[in-house]
Motif scaffolding. Structure first.
Motif, PDB file in Angstrom:
ATOM      1  N   UNK A 278     -19.187  15.852   5.853  1.00 53.36           N
ATOM      2  CA  UNK A 278     -17.889  15.063   5.605  1.00 53.36           C
ATOM      3  C   UNK A 278     -17.803  13.556   5.427  1.00 53.36           C
ATOM      4  N   UNK A 279     -17.521  13.124   4.356  1.00 53.48           N
ATOM      5  CA  UNK A 279     -17.674  11.528   4.148  1.00 53.48           C
ATOM      6  C   UNK A 279     -16.552  10.805   5.208  1.00 53.48           C
ATOM      7  N   UNK A 280     -17.335   9.990   5.832  1.00 56.95           N
ATOM      8  CA  UNK A 280     -16.534   9.024   6.935  1.00 56.95           C
ATOM      9  C   UNK A 280     -16.617   7.878   6.544  1.00 56.95           C
ATOM     10  N   UNK A 314     -16.868   3.578   3.167  1.00 57.99           N
ATOM     11  CA  UNK A 314     -16.907   4.833   3.215  1.00 57.99           C
ATOM     12  C   UNK A 314     -18.374   5.146   2.988  1.00 57.99           C
ATOM     13  N   UNK A 315     -18.843   6.357   3.962  1.00 58.89           N
ATOM     14  CA  UNK A 315     -20.293   6.754   3.597  1.00 58.89           C
ATOM     15  C   UNK A 315     -20.179   7.839   2.719  1.00 58.89           C
ATOM     16  N   UNK A 316     -20.866   7.528   1.545  1.00 60.29           N
ATOM     17  CA  UNK A 316     -21.030   8.538   0.631  1.00 60.29           C
ATOM     18  C   UNK A 316     -22.276   9.584   0.677  1.00 60.29           C
ATOM     19  N   UNK A 317     -22.137  10.718   0.170  1.00 61.84           N
ATOM     20  CA  UNK A 317     -23.427  11.514   0.270  1.00 61.84           C
ATOM     21  C   UNK A 317     -24.712  10.759  -0.308  1.00 61.84           C
ATOM     22  N   UNK A 318     -25.771  11.211   0.158  1.00 60.26           N
ATOM     23  CA  UNK A 318     -26.903  10.526  -0.035  1.00 60.26           C
ATOM     24  C   UNK A 318     -27.097   8.964   0.090  1.00 60.26           C
ATOM     25  N   UNK A 319     -26.356   8.431   0.914  1.00 59.69           N
ATOM     26  CA  UNK A 319     -26.377   7.022   1.152  1.00 59.69           C
ATOM     27  C   UNK A 319     -27.219   6.844   2.489  1.00 59.69           C
ATOM     28  N   UNK A 320     -27.392   5.726   2.712  1.00 63.25           N
ATOM     29  CA  UNK A 320     -28.230   5.399   4.121  1.00 63.25           C
ATOM     30  C   UNK A 320     -27.593   3.988   4.688  1.00 63.25           C
ATOM     31  N   UNK A 321     -27.620   4.037   5.946  1.00 65.25           N
ATOM     32  CA  UNK A 321     -27.448   3.066   6.800  1.00 65.25           C
ATOM     33  C   UNK A 321     -28.447   2.145   7.389  1.00 65.25           C
ATOM     34  N   UNK A 322     -28.635   1.057   7.369  1.00 62.58           N
ATOM     35  CA  UNK A 322     -29.494   0.040   8.135  1.00 62.58           C
ATOM     36  C   UNK A 322     -28.940  -0.347   9.478  1.00 62.58           C
ATOM     37  N   UNK A 323     -29.703   0.071  10.452  1.00 60.59           N
ATOM     38  CA  UNK A 323     -29.105  -0.546  11.792  1.00 60.59           C
ATOM     39  C   UNK A 323     -30.080  -1.199  12.628  1.00 60.59           C
ATOM     40  N   UNK A 324     -29.373  -2.225  13.487  1.00 59.78           N
ATOM     41  CA  UNK A 324     -30.571  -2.849  14.288  1.00 59.78           C
ATOM     42  C   UNK A 324     -30.133  -2.639  15.681  1.00 59.78           C
ATOM     43  N   UNK A 325     -31.334  -2.779  16.724  1.00 59.50           N
ATOM     44  CA  UNK A 325     -31.022  -2.718  17.919  1.00 59.50           C
ATOM     45  C   UNK A 325     -32.100  -2.904  18.916  1.00 59.50           C
ATOM     46  N   UNK A 326     -32.137  -2.757  20.083  1.00 60.13           N
ATOM     47  CA  UNK A 326     -32.921  -2.835  21.223  1.00 60.13           C
ATOM     48  C   UNK A 326     -33.681  -1.596  21.179  1.00 60.13           C
ATOM     49  N   UNK A 327     -34.975  -1.410  21.596  1.00 64.26           N
ATOM     50  CA  UNK A 327     -35.667  -0.020  21.509  1.00 64.26           C
ATOM     51  C   UNK A 327     -34.976   1.068  22.540  1.00 64.26           C
TER      52      UNK A 327
END
Length: 339
Positions: A278-280, A314-327
């Motif tokens: 489901x797209x969210x 909105x996150x569509x199908x076949x999309x991607x997120x780039x995230x940043x964080x500590x290990x």
């Protein structure tokens, strides 16, 4: 490889014994039988090899005793040398055949893997990054001595040969591969590999190295998706360290993998964060609260990037997120979404 090293040690021992026997024989015939150097060498060789020619001059009783001892010792030493060398050759061929077969079986079992052409400076850097991210890959390399250095490393699969040849690319599983990295030193070789690879696998993602700017366009036309110029990047990086040093050092930390207190960047797909399909929106998945990671980029299915997307994105199908964080936050991300 340990038993092959043992054989090599035995070979050095056998050669040392043969040379020592020759030297003792020449000196013995020189000073015991009174021969000159040439005749002494001649007598030593025909005695050790048991050819059976007659003596150059009649032997004295002392020289005959010396000859008997030399024959007995040389028969044992020559027999030992022949057996060791023969065993080494047979074992080396058998070991090479078994290792090649084992490596090929592993390669045949790979799917969506990465092929790295050339294990020079750039190829090694690419491999280190792939190892850090636990990606499956195969290296094509022509230098057999370089390949032998990594014989004990089962994590690195090598194919010995010229990446310009279709047969070598097929051995590396080009039809099943997802990505090809051309890291050969010559632009002409990279161009030829790109042409061949694109013909063998139309859907393959190809990343090529280039030295000259004129080669960049040619590689693109040949079928490369991305062309990297390491020398240009290096120069830009050094200049940026002068202009904006703190920013560049911060960005350098983003690429560090697995080091304590370093900042990591990760990309996750729609299927990983929305496992029910489901797209969210970004607000709905609440990634920051669940893992501590921050979303800094969104890649739409069309390939368009959105930097610092809003919570309503909105996150569509076949999309991607780039995230940043500590290990530890990246680890929490993996644990939460089963990545």
């Amino acid at each position: 490889m340990s038993f092959l090293r043992l054989f090599r040690d035995k070979i050095f021992t056998a050669i040392f014994l043969l040379v020592s026997t020759l030297a003792i024989g020449v000196l013995g015939y020189k000073y015991v039988a009174g021969y000159d150097w040439v005749d002494a060498a001649y007598m030593t060789v025909i005695t050790i090899t048991t050819v059976g020619y007659g003596e150059v001059n009649p032997l004295t009783p002392e020289a005959k005793i010396f000859t008997i001892v030399l024959i007995l010792c040389s028969v044992i030493i020559v027999g030992f040398a022949i057996s060791v060398i023969t065993e080494y050759i047979i074992s080396r061929n058998s070991y090479s055949d078994l290792k090649d077969k084992k490596v090929q079986n592993k390669i045949d079992g790979l799917r969506d893997h990465i092929i790295v052409c050339g294990y020079g400076r750039n190829g090694q850097q690419a491999v280190q990054k792939l190892l850090a991210y636990r990606k499956q890959f195969v290296i094509i390399e022509m230098d057999e001595d370089l390949i032998e250095r990594y014989d004990d490393n089962d994590d690195i699969l090598f194919v010995h040969g010229n990446a310009n040849e279709d047969e070598i690319l097929e051995i590396a599983g080009i039809e099943r591969a997802s990505t090809l990295i051309c890291a050969l030193p010559e632009d002409a070789d990279n161009l030829f590999v790109v042409l061949s690879a694109r013909q063998l696998n139309k859907s393959l993602k190809i990343i090529s190295r280039a030295t000259a700017e004129t080669s960049q366009k040619k590689l693109k036309l040949a079928g490369a998706d991305n062309v990297i110029m390491p020398d240009k990047i290096g120069g830009d990086h050094m200049a940026s360290l002068v202009v904006v040093p703190d920013l560049i050092e911060f960005l350098d930390n983003l690429s560090v993998v697995g080091e304590e207190d370093s900042i990591n960047v990760e990309e996750i797909s729609f299927d990983q964060v929305c496992q029910d399909g489901k797209e969210r929106s970004i607000k709905d998945i609440d990634l920051r609260y669940k893992t501590g990671c921050t979303i800094i980029g969104y890649r739409a299915p069309s390939g368009k990037y959105v930097v610092n997307p809003s919570a309503d994105q909105l996150l569509a199908r076949d999309s991607k997120l780039i995230v940043i964080g500590r290990p530890e936050q990246i680890k929490s991300l993996h644990d939460t979404f089963g990545i």
